[in-house]
Write a protein that holds these residues in place. Structure first.
Motif, PDB file in Angstrom:
ATOM      1  N   MET A 164     -28.828 -37.931 -13.718  1.00 20.29           N
ATOM      2  CA  MET A 164     -29.555 -36.806 -13.126  1.00 20.29           C
ATOM      3  C   MET A 164     -28.542 -36.077 -11.998  1.00 20.29           C
ATOM      4  N   ILE A 165     -28.358 -34.742 -12.126  1.00 17.06           N
ATOM      5  CA  ILE A 165     -27.434 -33.952 -11.527  1.00 17.06           C
ATOM      6  C   ILE A 165     -27.941 -33.521 -10.179  1.00 17.06           C
ATOM      7  N   LEU A 166     -27.797 -33.797  -8.945  1.00 21.47           N
ATOM      8  CA  LEU A 166     -28.313 -33.194  -7.888  1.00 21.47           C
ATOM      9  C   LEU A 166     -27.253 -32.340  -7.185  1.00 21.47           C
ATOM     10  N   TYR A 167     -27.390 -31.213  -6.966  1.00 25.44           N
ATOM     11  CA  TYR A 167     -26.397 -29.918  -6.498  1.00 25.44           C
ATOM     12  C   TYR A 167     -27.063 -29.429  -5.250  1.00 25.44           C
ATOM     13  N   PHE A 168     -26.027 -29.049  -4.398  1.00 20.89           N
ATOM     14  CA  PHE A 168     -26.268 -28.118  -3.265  1.00 20.89           C
ATOM     15  C   PHE A 168     -25.213 -26.965  -3.475  1.00 20.89           C
TER      16      PHE A 168
ATOM     17  N   GLU B  21     -32.434 -42.552 -15.548  1.00 24.16           N
ATOM     18  CA  GLU B  21     -31.789 -43.509 -16.363  1.00 24.16           C
ATOM     19  C   GLU B  21     -30.340 -43.210 -16.734  1.00 24.16           C
ATOM     20  N   LYS B  22     -29.969 -41.907 -16.405  1.00 26.28           N
ATOM     21  CA  LYS B  22     -28.614 -41.869 -16.502  1.00 26.28           C
ATOM     22  C   LYS B  22     -27.818 -41.633 -15.157  1.00 26.28           C
ATOM     23  N   SER B  23     -26.457 -41.551 -15.250  1.00 27.49           N
ATOM     24  CA  SER B  23     -25.812 -41.850 -13.685  1.00 27.49           C
ATOM     25  C   SER B  23     -26.262 -40.663 -12.947  1.00 27.49           C
ATOM     26  N   TYR B  24     -26.186 -40.868 -11.555  1.00 26.53           N
ATOM     27  CA  TYR B  24     -26.576 -39.515 -10.718  1.00 26.53           C
ATOM     28  C   TYR B  24     -25.121 -39.286 -10.283  1.00 26.53           C
ATOM     29  N   VAL B  25     -25.074 -37.618 -10.537  1.00 24.47           N
ATOM     30  CA  VAL B  25     -23.925 -36.849 -10.313  1.00 24.47           C
ATOM     31  C   VAL B  25     -24.330 -36.225  -9.138  1.00 24.47           C
ATOM     32  N   ILE B  26     -23.505 -35.972  -7.977  1.00 26.24           N
ATOM     33  CA  ILE B  26     -23.577 -35.430  -6.937  1.00 26.24           C
ATOM     34  C   ILE B  26     -22.705 -34.144  -6.993  1.00 26.24           C
ATOM     35  N   VAL B  27     -22.956 -32.861  -6.959  1.00 29.46           N
ATOM     36  CA  VAL B  27     -22.183 -31.803  -6.977  1.00 29.46           C
ATOM     37  C   VAL B  27     -22.270 -30.876  -5.640  1.00 29.46           C
ATOM     38  N   ALA B  28     -21.366 -30.824  -4.930  1.00 29.81           N
ATOM     39  CA  ALA B  28     -21.340 -29.843  -3.772  1.00 29.81           C
ATOM     40  C   ALA B  28     -19.932 -29.512  -3.334  1.00 29.81           C
ATOM     41  N   PRO B  29     -20.037 -28.577  -2.382  1.00 28.80           N
ATOM     42  CA  PRO B  29     -18.833 -27.881  -1.792  1.00 28.80           C
ATOM     43  C   PRO B  29     -18.173 -28.756  -0.767  1.00 28.80           C
ATOM     44  N   VAL B  30     -16.975 -28.764  -0.691  1.00 24.91           N
ATOM     45  CA  VAL B  30     -16.298 -29.559   0.295  1.00 24.91           C
ATOM     46  C   VAL B  30     -16.233 -28.656   1.760  1.00 24.91           C
ATOM     47  N   TYR B  31     -16.654 -29.318   2.694  1.00 20.94           N
ATOM     48  CA  TYR B  31     -16.512 -28.553   4.031  1.00 20.94           C
ATOM     49  C   TYR B  31     -15.431 -29.266   5.037  1.00 20.94           C
ATOM     50  N   ALA B  32     -14.388 -28.591   5.118  1.00 17.79           N
ATOM     51  CA  ALA B  32     -13.490 -29.116   5.939  1.00 17.79           C
ATOM     52  C   ALA B  32     -13.007 -30.610   5.548  1.00 17.79           C
ATOM     53  N   TYR B  33     -12.799 -30.734   4.410  1.00 15.99           N
ATOM     54  CA  TYR B  33     -12.426 -31.835   3.470  1.00 15.99           C
ATOM     55  C   TYR B  33     -13.423 -33.070   3.489  1.00 15.99           C
ATOM     56  N   LYS B  34     -14.667 -32.807   3.692  1.00 16.32           N
ATOM     57  CA  LYS B  34     -15.699 -33.769   3.554  1.00 16.32           C
ATOM     58  C   LYS B  34     -16.989 -32.961   2.888  1.00 16.32           C
ATOM     59  N   ILE B  35     -17.798 -33.906   2.177  1.00 10.03           N
ATOM     60  CA  ILE B  35     -19.086 -33.434   1.627  1.00 10.03           C
ATOM     61  C   ILE B  35     -19.810 -32.945   2.670  1.00 10.03           C
ATOM     62  N   PRO B  36     -20.478 -31.833   2.572  1.00  9.70           N
ATOM     63  CA  PRO B  36     -21.474 -31.154   3.888  1.00  9.70           C
ATOM     64  C   PRO B  36     -22.092 -32.338   4.431  1.00  9.70           C
ATOM     65  N   ALA B  37     -22.173 -32.562   5.973  1.00  9.91           N
ATOM     66  CA  ALA B  37     -22.946 -33.713   6.641  1.00  9.91           C
ATOM     67  C   ALA B  37     -24.518 -33.313   5.992  1.00  9.91           C
TER      68      ALA B  37
ATOM     69  N   ASN C 252     -30.819 -45.824 -12.494  1.00  9.03           N
ATOM     70  CA  ASN C 252     -29.466 -45.944 -12.812  1.00  9.03           C
ATOM     71  C   ASN C 252     -28.636 -46.303 -11.298  1.00  9.03           C
ATOM     72  N   LYS C 253     -27.747 -46.906 -11.225  1.00  7.83           N
ATOM     73  CA  LYS C 253     -27.037 -47.155 -10.080  1.00  7.83           C
ATOM     74  C   LYS C 253     -25.699 -46.472 -10.058  1.00  7.83           C
ATOM     75  N   ASP C 254     -25.090 -45.862 -11.001  1.00  4.20           N
ATOM     76  CA  ASP C 254     -23.687 -45.121 -11.041  1.00  4.20           C
ATOM     77  C   ASP C 254     -24.001 -43.927 -10.322  1.00  4.20           C
ATOM     78  N   MET C 255     -23.104 -43.700  -9.388  1.00  2.00           N
ATOM     79  CA  MET C 255     -22.961 -42.627  -8.730  1.00  2.00           C
ATOM     80  C   MET C 255     -21.557 -41.760  -8.646  1.00  2.00           C
ATOM     81  N   TYR C 256     -21.645 -40.527  -9.383  1.00  3.54           N
ATOM     82  CA  TYR C 256     -20.429 -39.774  -9.176  1.00  3.54           C
ATOM     83  C   TYR C 256     -20.397 -38.739  -8.171  1.00  3.54           C
TER      84      TYR C 256
END
Length: 247
Positions: free
Chosen positions: A1-5, A44-60, A74-78
């Protein structure tokens, strides 16, 4: 599953590209972040987190939501982070998120996309933006290949970059991420789109003009998505190109 902001569309584009290629669902978590709704997911598939980087970190706001959300199956996290140039040591902190959730950290990849942080930099015009995205396609395809074959992405990290991410992030958000400089010009029509696009619920419309309330993450959605181009940030955004992903 792709979760995005996504604030102005870069991360949304990357997320949907990945979802189509791996035959998976792309879920926009904007409403869940806005409502502080910590939903439960099963994949059932890997979790894929897609987001911008804010000041060199994922947004708080994304970090906090991920730690609280229930990711079953699934326990895999990209982690795939979009940026204008660098993510420094963001991968180190993404690893911590996965650790807290007792999931398998599968690495962090950066995808360089057109600049949208017009409070400080210039966004490219559409032709140049499209060229930058075209150049990013190769990296997106590489990321897709790793996800399909369940390989771990190589972080662009290191101890120095980790410390740099931490230092810059703390300083940047303490001294620069403020909303006092936001205002609307006479071109404002009072449509309220800025309020609806604010993931922090930080904007209200009073007397047909937007009002900011001190809780801002500088995603640039209010200023870049304003149909009348009426939102400004002090003097630094005047006459600058407003950016939303052309794809």
């Amino acid at each position: 599953m792709i979760l995005y902001f996504s604030g102005t569309g870069n991360s949304e584009y990357v997320a949907k590209r990945i979802a189509a290629a791996v035959d998976d669902e792309a879920v926009n978590i904007f409403d869940k972040l806005r409502k502080q709704e910590h939903s439960s997911f099963t994949s059932e598939k890997s979790y894929v987190i897609v987001a911008p980087v804010y000041a060199y970190k994922i947004p708080a706001i994304v970090d906090e939501w991920l730690v609280s959300a229930k990711l079953n199956g699934n326990k895999d996290m990209y982690f795939i982070l979009t940026c204008g140039s660098s993510i420094a040591g963001a991968g180190f902190y993404n690893r911590e998120i996965a650790f807290k959730k007792k999931m398998n950290y599968m690495g962090t990849a950066k995808v360089v996309m057109p600049e949208n942080y017009i409070a400080m930099f210039k966004a490219p015009k559409e032709d140049k933006a499209l060229a930058i995205i075209d150049k990013a396609e190769e990296k997106i395809d590489r990321v897709i290949a790793f996800i399909k074959t369940h390989r771990i992405l190589e972080d662009d990290g290191g101890t120095v970059k980790q410390m740099w991410s931490s230092f810059i992030n703390k300083v940047f958000f303490k001294f620069f991420v403020k909303d006092k400089k936001f205002y609307a010009t006479d071109a404002c029509t009072g449509c309220g789109k800025c309020a609806r696009e604010c993931v922090m619920k930080n904007i209200t419309v009073k007397d047909k003009m937007p009002v900011w309330h001190g809780k801002c993450t500088h995603c640039m959605a209010c200023i870049c998505k304003c149909p009348a181009k009426a939102v400004e940030y002090g003097r630094s955004t005047k006459k600058k190109v407003r950016y939303t992903c052309p794809k």
